[in-house]
Structures are given as structure tokens and as C-alpha cells.
Design a protein around this motif. Sequence first.
Motif, PDB file in Angstrom:
ATOM      1  N   ASP A 136       0.813  -1.212   0.000  1.00 10.98           N
ATOM      2  CA  ASP A 136       0.000   0.000   0.000  1.00 10.98           C
ATOM      3  C   ASP A 136       0.850   1.267   0.000  1.00 10.98           C
ATOM      4  O   ASP A 136       0.341   2.363  -0.263  1.00 10.98           O
ATOM      5  N   PHE A 137       2.151   1.147   0.310  1.00 18.29           N
ATOM      6  CA  PHE A 137       3.033   2.314   0.361  1.00 18.29           C
ATOM      7  C   PHE A 137       4.060   2.317  -0.775  1.00 18.29           C
ATOM      8  O   PHE A 137       4.918   3.195  -0.818  1.00 18.29           O
ATOM      9  N   ALA A 138       3.968   1.350  -1.680  1.00 17.99           N
ATOM     10  CA  ALA A 138       4.989   1.206  -2.717  1.00 17.99           C
ATOM     11  C   ALA A 138       5.045   2.425  -3.637  1.00 17.99           C
ATOM     12  O   ALA A 138       6.139   2.923  -3.953  1.00 17.99           O
ATOM     13  N   ASN A 139       3.906   2.901  -4.082  1.00 21.91           N
ATOM     14  CA  ASN A 139       3.904   4.055  -4.990  1.00 21.91           C
ATOM     15  C   ASN A 139       4.458   5.301  -4.311  1.00 21.91           C
ATOM     16  O   ASN A 139       5.213   6.072  -4.915  1.00 21.91           O
ATOM     17  N   LYS A 140       4.097   5.501  -3.053  1.00 20.06           N
ATOM     18  CA  LYS A 140       4.608   6.663  -2.313  1.00 20.06           C
ATOM     19  C   LYS A 140       6.117   6.576  -2.149  1.00 20.06           C
ATOM     20  O   LYS A 140       6.829   7.577  -2.302  1.00 20.06           O
ATOM     21  N   LEU A 141       6.620   5.386  -1.862  1.00 19.71           N
ATOM     22  CA  LEU A 141       8.069   5.206  -1.719  1.00 19.71           C
ATOM     23  C   LEU A 141       8.784   5.529  -3.022  1.00 19.71           C
ATOM     24  O   LEU A 141       9.814   6.209  -3.037  1.00 19.71           O
ATOM     25  N   ALA A 142       8.237   5.055  -4.134  1.00 26.94           N
ATOM     26  CA  ALA A 142       8.853   5.301  -5.437  1.00 26.94           C
ATOM     27  C   ALA A 142       8.837   6.784  -5.797  1.00 26.94           C
ATOM     28  O   ALA A 142       9.796   7.305  -6.377  1.00 26.94           O
ATOM     29  N   MET A 143       7.765   7.472  -5.452  1.00 25.98           N
ATOM     30  CA  MET A 143       7.663   8.906  -5.761  1.00 25.98           C
ATOM     31  C   MET A 143       8.580   9.734  -4.868  1.00 25.98           C
ATOM     32  O   MET A 143       9.210  10.688  -5.326  1.00 25.98           O
ATOM     33  N   GLN A 144       8.675   9.376  -3.599  1.00 25.02           N
ATOM     34  CA  GLN A 144       9.495  10.155  -2.674  1.00 25.02           C
ATOM     35  C   GLN A 144      10.986   9.932  -2.914  1.00 25.02           C
ATOM     36  O   GLN A 144      11.790  10.846  -2.727  1.00 25.02           O
ATOM     37  N   PHE A 145      11.343   8.717  -3.360  1.00 25.36           N
ATOM     38  CA  PHE A 145      12.752   8.388  -3.562  1.00 25.36           C
ATOM     39  C   PHE A 145      12.949   7.771  -4.955  1.00 25.36           C
ATOM     40  O   PHE A 145      13.063   6.549  -5.090  1.00 25.36           O
ATOM     41  N   PRO A 146      12.961   8.588  -5.991  1.00 21.98           N
ATOM     42  CA  PRO A 146      13.056   8.058  -7.359  1.00 21.98           C
ATOM     43  C   PRO A 146      14.391   7.374  -7.664  1.00 21.98           C
ATOM     44  O   PRO A 146      14.507   6.707  -8.691  1.00 21.98           O
ATOM     45  N   HIS A 147      15.379   7.518  -6.767  1.00 21.80           N
ATOM     46  CA  HIS A 147      16.680   6.890  -7.031  1.00 21.80           C
ATOM     47  C   HIS A 147      16.687   5.397  -6.702  1.00 21.80           C
ATOM     48  O   HIS A 147      17.644   4.708  -7.060  1.00 21.80           O
ATOM     49  N   ILE A 148      15.648   4.889  -6.033  1.00 24.45           N
ATOM     50  CA  ILE A 148      15.626   3.466  -5.683  1.00 24.45           C
ATOM     51  C   ILE A 148      14.692   2.700  -6.606  1.00 24.45           C
ATOM     52  O   ILE A 148      13.878   3.273  -7.323  1.00 24.45           O
ATOM     53  N   VAL A 149      14.820   1.385  -6.599  1.00 25.32           N
ATOM     54  CA  VAL A 149      13.921   0.497  -7.336  1.00 25.32           C
ATOM     55  C   VAL A 149      13.004  -0.161  -6.319  1.00 25.32           C
ATOM     56  O   VAL A 149      13.469  -0.858  -5.410  1.00 25.32           O
ATOM     57  N   VAL A 150      11.710   0.072  -6.434  1.00 27.68           N
ATOM     58  CA  VAL A 150      10.748  -0.461  -5.471  1.00 27.68           C
ATOM     59  C   VAL A 150      10.216  -1.805  -5.968  1.00 27.68           C
ATOM     60  O   VAL A 150       9.690  -1.902  -7.075  1.00 27.68           O
ATOM     61  N   GLU A 151      10.393  -2.823  -5.147  1.00 25.09           N
ATOM     62  CA  GLU A 151       9.818  -4.144  -5.432  1.00 25.09           C
ATOM     63  C   GLU A 151       8.453  -4.165  -4.762  1.00 25.09           C
ATOM     64  O   GLU A 151       8.322  -4.466  -3.573  1.00 25.09           O
ATOM     65  N   SER A 152       7.428  -3.852  -5.524  1.00 21.87           N
ATOM     66  CA  SER A 152       6.134  -3.491  -4.935  1.00 21.87           C
ATOM     67  C   SER A 152       5.340  -4.647  -4.365  1.00 21.87           C
ATOM     68  O   SER A 152       4.445  -4.428  -3.544  1.00 21.87           O
ATOM     69  N   ASP A 153       5.632  -5.888  -4.765  1.00 25.29           N
ATOM     70  CA  ASP A 153       4.776  -6.962  -4.269  1.00 25.29           C
ATOM     71  C   ASP A 153       5.522  -8.143  -3.656  1.00 25.29           C
ATOM     72  O   ASP A 153       4.912  -9.097  -3.200  1.00 25.29           O
TER      73      ASP A 153
END
Length: 321
Positions: free
Chosen positions: A130-147
Motif C-alpha cells: 500500500d506504500f509502494a507508490n509513495k516510496l517510489a515517488m518520494q525516492f526516485p533513485h531506488i527500485v521499489v519491489e512493490s509486491d
Amino acid sequence: MSQVVGFFIYDEFQTVDLAGPLDAFAVANDLLAPELGYQLTTLAGDATPVRSESGLRTMADTTLANCAKVDTLVVIGGRGCQAVIADQDQMAQLRRLAGNCKRVVSICTGAFVVAAMWPNRALKLATHWDFANKLAMQFPHIVVESDKLFVQSEEVYSSGGLTAGIDLALSLIAQDHGSTLAQRVAQYMVMYVRRSGDQRQYSSLLSVQQTLSQRFQSSIEFIQNNIDKPLSLEMLADEASLSPRHFRRVFKDKVGVSPMRFVQRLRLEKAKDLLCNSELSVVQISSRIGFGSPSLLTRKFTQEYGVNPTQYRENFTMEIK
């Protein structure tokens, strides 16, 4: 040789994110010789009581500034993570500890703090879906493994929220002391040890159910409840009180795949879950999920995932991904 595991908590941390992994390491201590066990400590920004999201108050063992070194730094998740990121003194102390430890671990939204610790590192991080999109937007330098349940990126380990933190702790215990000990810890905690990081936090197939009309929600529930039985397009259409042709067209339009393709993919998802979370044989699994024979399951599984069921179980059981 024992290892020091430091759990960083702060106002509005998530209680389960702390208690689950902490208890997993504590149970491991009960099964290990004292000289091989974990020294478990809680860390906070100052020497005042820390209040969790649920209202539980606890006093950390020591402060970040007074902690000289840990082998594993665990950053717990919670609503208060953004306040931690804004606190330059706490972030500086976390970077100091992280720079001298064997591994850094984040649980759930602790990934936000870890991402902020290294603004120039393109780490792969997991967090609660539920927080994956927010993490990706706040820190665009990382790769979010959303699931994924948990992932490793160099010396940094991260997990989804809540019980996924226990899965990661079990995997770290297996890494330190072998899968047999991790299995014994899991049994004591009355849970499975074989949830690999590759497993999804939720079923992407079933998540579409929330957006469907009651008729098609009922169709998916019918498929779930009868996944071990022979299912046909005609049977599903009859259950929805539609003609087979109309049911197939509307189902594909709403869900994105044809009804029988949906049935096959759901069966294969359940096969992956059983391969990781049970000791059932491929023969038993094929029967439980409605494939007529283990050879059919093996063929379809290999076509979908590129490895056969046995290879999948061997490759992903107890691995960090």
C-alpha cells in the motif's frame, strides 16, 4: 560468535514490525548455544518512552548516540518514519551505525528511512504494497519491489509489512545458522518457514475482484471455492446466468484475461504457494488445485515460469530474492 541485532524504534512505530522479527531471533536464541546466539537490543533517538501506533509505550534499551556498533541494524516501520527522516541528528546516527554493520534491514515503511539514508544508492527495496507508490515517488533513485515479501540489495535487506518481517527474520536466521534452525523457529512460532522473498504479498489476480460488479465477484469466488474441481466455460457462464459467449467476452473485458486463462493462472499461483508453504508432493498439489495429472501441472507450470515445480521449490525455498 554472537551477533548484535539492534532494532530502531521511534514514536508511532508499528508494533508487529518490531515484535515479529524480535521474537523470531529470541526463539533462535533459545535453540542456540549462548556463544552463538543473538544479542538483541532496541534503539531510540533519546531516553524517553517510545509510543507505537497502537498506543503501546516502551522504553528502548539504549539511544542511537550511545550505541557503539551493531552487526545487524533493523529499521522498524510505522507512521512516524517521516518524522525520523526529517530529524538530521537521528539520520546521522543511523548512517554511522549502518556504515559499520554487516547488514541493514528494513521492515515495512522502514524502507523510507533506509532510502533516505543513502540518497545516491540505487537500492532495490520492498515495502508494504500500500506504500509502494509513495516510496517510489518520494525516492526516485531506488527500485521499489512493490509486491515481493522481501528482497536483498547488496547488504541491505527489506520486507513488506507485518508478518513479512517474520519471513525475512527467518531467512536471515537460516543464512546465519542453517535452514534446520529456521525451520525449528518457525515451528515453534506456529508458522511456515517456506515463504520465499519471491512470493507476492497479495494475489494480483484476485486484487482485480474489488473493482468488479457483484456478478463477476461471485464468479471469481466460485472459481476459488471450486479450484480443485473440473471447471469449464459453460459451467462458469451458467453460474453467472449468462451465455458462454457473452460471459467470455465480458469477463475478458473486465478482468483482462479469458475465464479459462484466469482459472489456469489462479491454479498456478496456488501451486507456487503450496510448493513454498507445504510439504505436499507435486502429485498431491496437482490434485488439490484441479489439474488432472502432475504431468499437466508440470507442463503448464514450466510454460508459465520457465522452471518445473520441483526446480521452483528447490530454487526459491529459503532464498533471499
